[in-house]
Design an enzyme around this catalytic site. Structure first.
Site: not given
Length: 216
Positions: A16, A89
């Site tokens: 990202h 994550e």
């Protein structure tokens, strides 16, 4: 190894764009932090480059920093984005929201082992993310190209799982910079080869939740 028909599949593992916590060197983990203005620009710039690879499928972590990065590519390609919660994550436990210095000062023993108290182990993340990637690749046609928008540690560990690397060498794969990507290509035996790593427009520092950001 799965029973899928061997082909020339490729998977692009795309980290990202930048967030405010990246800049502040705060451990984000599963905390849902948005892209900052720079991160939005990075996502749109990278999307234009990745569109040239002609992806056939898009998959993303549901955390907004990854989901919004994927959406930038969806706007260019017209492809829908699927989300898989197993791509989020690493759970940082007590470390989430703390800066790298705060973690080092408050948790020296855990920092040395890069194991967040109350969080996931590297092995748990590799298994979780690797399984998500395998599921997505099982649905990919033999000549398909899958782009996966996710997170630094999650992608490095999931990549290690796909490559079949033993845990003792996982740290030899460097981290991914914001909005950079790695490319894996399918081999004749159905395994995977690392074709590119941490590719992008220009070299940038790795500001991540990943141990390798500090070269340790």
């Amino acid at each position: 190894m799965t029973d899928r028909v061997p082909g020339r599949r490729r998977v692009v593992l795309w980290r990202h764009g930048q967030t405010a916590w990246n800049v502040e060197r705060r451990f984000q983990g599963k905390t849902d932090i948005p892209l900052d203005d720079t991160g939005v620009q990075q996502a749109h710039s990278s999307a234009r480059l990745l569109a040239g690879l002609r992806p056939t499928a898009l998959l993303a972590s549901p955390l907004q920093r990854a989901a919004d990065t994927a959406q930038a590519l969806a706007k260019v390609t017209g492809l829908p984005v699927r989300h898989d919660k197993d791509l989020i994550e690493r759970d940082g436990g007590a470390w989430e929201g703390l800066t790298n210095r705060e973690i080092r000062d408050r948790y020296p023993a855990e920092y040395a082992q890069w194991q967040p108290p109350g969080g996931e182990t590297s092995a748990q993340v590799a298994k979780r993310v690797g399984a998500a990637l395998e599921r997505a690749l099982d649905d990919l046609p033999p000549d398909g190209l899958l782009v996966v928008a996710s997170h630094g540690a999650a992608l490095r560990l999931g990549m290690s799982h796909l490559l079949g690397l033993p845990e003792e060498v996982w740290e030899r794969l460097g981290g991914l910079s914001n909005c950079c990507w790695s490319v894996l290509g399918e081999m004749r035996d159905g395994g995977w080869r690392l074709v590119e790593h941490n590719a992008g427009t220009l070299p940038e520092p790795v500001l991540s939740d990943d141990r390798t950001e500090n070269g340790t």
